[in-house]
Design an enzyme around this catalytic site. Structure first.
Site, PDB file in Angstrom:
ATOM      1  N   HIS A 103     116.753  66.930 -59.602  1.00  0.00           N
ATOM      2  CA  HIS A 103     115.994  67.299 -58.401  1.00  0.00           C
ATOM      3  C   HIS A 103     115.948  68.810 -58.245  1.00  0.00           C
ATOM      4  O   HIS A 103     116.643  69.539 -58.951  1.00  0.00           O
ATOM      5  CB  HIS A 103     116.672  66.705 -57.158  1.00  0.00           C
ATOM      6  CG  HIS A 103     118.010  67.326 -56.862  1.00  0.00           C
ATOM      7  ND1 HIS A 103     119.144  67.035 -57.595  1.00  0.00           N
ATOM      8  CD2 HIS A 103     118.390  68.241 -55.945  1.00  0.00           C
ATOM      9  CE1 HIS A 103     120.166  67.740 -57.131  1.00  0.00           C
ATOM     10  NE2 HIS A 103     119.733  68.488 -56.135  1.00  0.00           N
ATOM     11  N   ASP A 105     116.013  71.512 -54.660  1.00  0.00           N
ATOM     12  CA  ASP A 105     116.396  71.365 -53.247  1.00  0.00           C
ATOM     13  C   ASP A 105     115.266  71.747 -52.297  1.00  0.00           C
ATOM     14  O   ASP A 105     114.495  72.667 -52.573  1.00  0.00           O
ATOM     15  CB  ASP A 105     117.603  72.265 -52.943  1.00  0.00           C
ATOM     16  CG  ASP A 105     118.790  71.946 -53.833  1.00  0.00           C
ATOM     17  OD1 ASP A 105     118.933  70.780 -54.238  1.00  0.00           O
ATOM     18  OD2 ASP A 105     119.568  72.872 -54.132  1.00  0.00           O
ATOM     19  N   HIS A 261     117.899  70.632 -61.183  1.00  0.00           N
ATOM     20  CA  HIS A 261     119.291  70.509 -61.602  1.00  0.00           C
ATOM     21  C   HIS A 261     119.809  69.097 -61.355  1.00  0.00           C
ATOM     22  O   HIS A 261     119.207  68.319 -60.617  1.00  0.00           O
ATOM     23  CB  HIS A 261     120.185  71.557 -60.929  1.00  0.00           C
ATOM     24  CG  HIS A 261     120.149  71.537 -59.428  1.00  0.00           C
ATOM     25  ND1 HIS A 261     119.168  72.152 -58.689  1.00  0.00           N
ATOM     26  CD2 HIS A 261     120.986  70.967 -58.528  1.00  0.00           C
ATOM     27  CE1 HIS A 261     119.395  71.961 -57.399  1.00  0.00           C
ATOM     28  NE2 HIS A 261     120.497  71.253 -57.271  1.00  0.00           N
ATOM     29  N   ARG A 276     128.562  75.761 -51.257  1.00  0.00           N
ATOM     30  CA  ARG A 276     127.154  76.092 -51.515  1.00  0.00           C
ATOM     31  C   ARG A 276     126.542  76.854 -50.343  1.00  0.00           C
ATOM     32  O   ARG A 276     126.632  76.403 -49.201  1.00  0.00           O
ATOM     33  CB  ARG A 276     126.368  74.795 -51.748  1.00  0.00           C
ATOM     34  CG  ARG A 276     124.998  75.034 -52.327  1.00  0.00           C
ATOM     35  CD  ARG A 276     124.295  73.718 -52.586  1.00  0.00           C
ATOM     36  NE  ARG A 276     123.261  73.514 -51.581  1.00  0.00           N
ATOM     37  CZ  ARG A 276     122.311  72.581 -51.667  1.00  0.00           C
ATOM     38  NH1 ARG A 276     122.262  71.781 -52.710  1.00  0.00           N
ATOM     39  NH2 ARG A 276     121.410  72.455 -50.730  1.00  0.00           N
TER      40      ARG A 276
HETATM   41  C1  SIN Z   1     123.672  70.279 -55.826  1.00  0.00           C
HETATM   42  O1  SIN Z   1     122.738  69.555 -56.150  1.00  0.00           O
HETATM   43  O2  SIN Z   1     123.574  71.136 -54.960  1.00  0.00           O
HETATM   44  C2  SIN Z   1     125.013  70.078 -56.496  1.00  0.00           C
HETATM   45  C3  SIN Z   1     125.157  70.843 -57.746  1.00  0.00           C
HETATM   46  C4  SIN Z   1     126.525  70.676 -58.332  1.00  0.00           C
HETATM   47  O3  SIN Z   1     127.419  70.156 -57.660  1.00  0.00           O
HETATM   48  O4  SIN Z   1     126.747  71.079 -59.471  1.00  0.00           O
END
Ligand code: SIN
Length: 290
Positions: A103, A105, A261, A276
């Site tokens: 996906h 974000d 990602h 994050r």
């Molecule tokens: C995410 O999709 O923000 C998670 C990425 C991760 O945990 O590596």
């Protein structure tokens, strides 16, 4: 053509996407020249990685703020003391992880977030890598015929099915409920070009998203799904990807408009804790806008 840098070094992780950057110690301070080269590397590689950073939450926030205004995620649980830091966490006794499907974000927002600064606080002894894929490479490899059709199309994106009451994490099937929530806030819908002009590089990039794209504008869901599935599978071909193996203290800064990602969920029985911070983005325009 990749830039050559004076104050940092870039080691590409694959021909298509991603580079590990050395010469940066966030906690000691980054000069304007270094930051401008870091930003250029972000544009050049779509996702950049730093190793061995010892950061307090305040230093993480200050570094993120150099990239732009912080976008507070509506659906992720934040850390107790820092509402701008979202927790991407999986406990040793939990099964579900956040972000295990390919996906990008926030595409449900009118101005989707530019990207995130993800900091590894605790990592499993093995596993928990993250895959990234280049949406430039995905576009470039399409046939001329399909490019021509997609260049004129827009797609509808929404947070409703993904984060609303019917969300997967709200069902008993899953144990993500302690990490995702606020389902009443899942009211965002947005229409974006299928092929965007990247706001920083000016390059064409494929912009449809397995988590949030609902259908093509003017098409039914049934008509849209087979082509969307084709594009998702096309975009995650091995040749368009890189794989990042986290260590404690690693940082990733990714571009949501240039990459997708996928966080691998292969470390059951061990804890993984990432912090994050997401950065505000830009309006997206079609690569061929009139
Ligand atoms: C995410 O999709 O923000 C998670 C990425 C991760 O945990 O590596």
């Amino acid at each position: 053509m990749k830039t050559s840098y004076k104050t940092i070094q870039a080691m590409p992780l694959s021909p298509a996407v991603g580079a590990e950057i050395s010469g940066i110690d966030i906690a000691r301070g980054i000069s304007d020249e270094q930051f401008s080269e870091l930003r250029q590397a972000f544009v050049d590689y779509g996702v950049i990685f730093l190793r061995d950073q010892e950061l307090t939450p305040e230093q993480h926030i200050a570094f993120a703020e150099r990239w732009g205004n912080i976008n507070v995620n509506r659906f992720f649980k934040a850390t107790d003391d820092y509402p701008v830091i979202a927790e991407v966490r999986k406990e040793a006794d939990q099964k579900g992880n956040i972000g295990s499907a390919w996906h990008t974000d926030h595409s449900y927002d009118q101005r989707p977030a530019m990207g995130s600064v993800l900091y590894a606080r605790e990592v499993p002894s093995v596993g928990g890598d993250t895959l990234f894929a280049s949406m430039y490479a995905a576009y470039d490899a399409l046939s001329d015929g399909l490019k021509k059709m997609l260049l004129a199309m827009r797609a509808e994106h929404s947070s409703r099915h993904a984060f609303g009451d019917a969300a997967y994490f709200n069902a008993d099937l899953d144990d993500l409920g302690d990490r995702l929530g606020n389902t009443a806030a899942a009211t965002q819908d947005a229409l974006h070009p299928v092929i965007i002009r990247h706001p920083l590089s000016g390059r064409p990039a494929l912009y449809v998203n397995g988590d949030f794209t609902v259908k093509f504008e003017g098409w039914s869901k049934e008509e849209s799904q087979p082509l969307l599935d084709y594009l998702y599978n096309h975009a995650r071909q091995n040749e368009f990807t890189c794989r990042f193996n986290w260590r404690r203290g690693s940082v990733a800064i990714w571009d949501n408009r240039a990459t997708h990602h996928c966080a691998l969920n292969d470390y059951h029985g061990e804890r993984r804790l990432m912090h994050r911070i997401t950065i505000e983005g830009d309006d997206l325009s079609a690569y061929l806008s009139s």
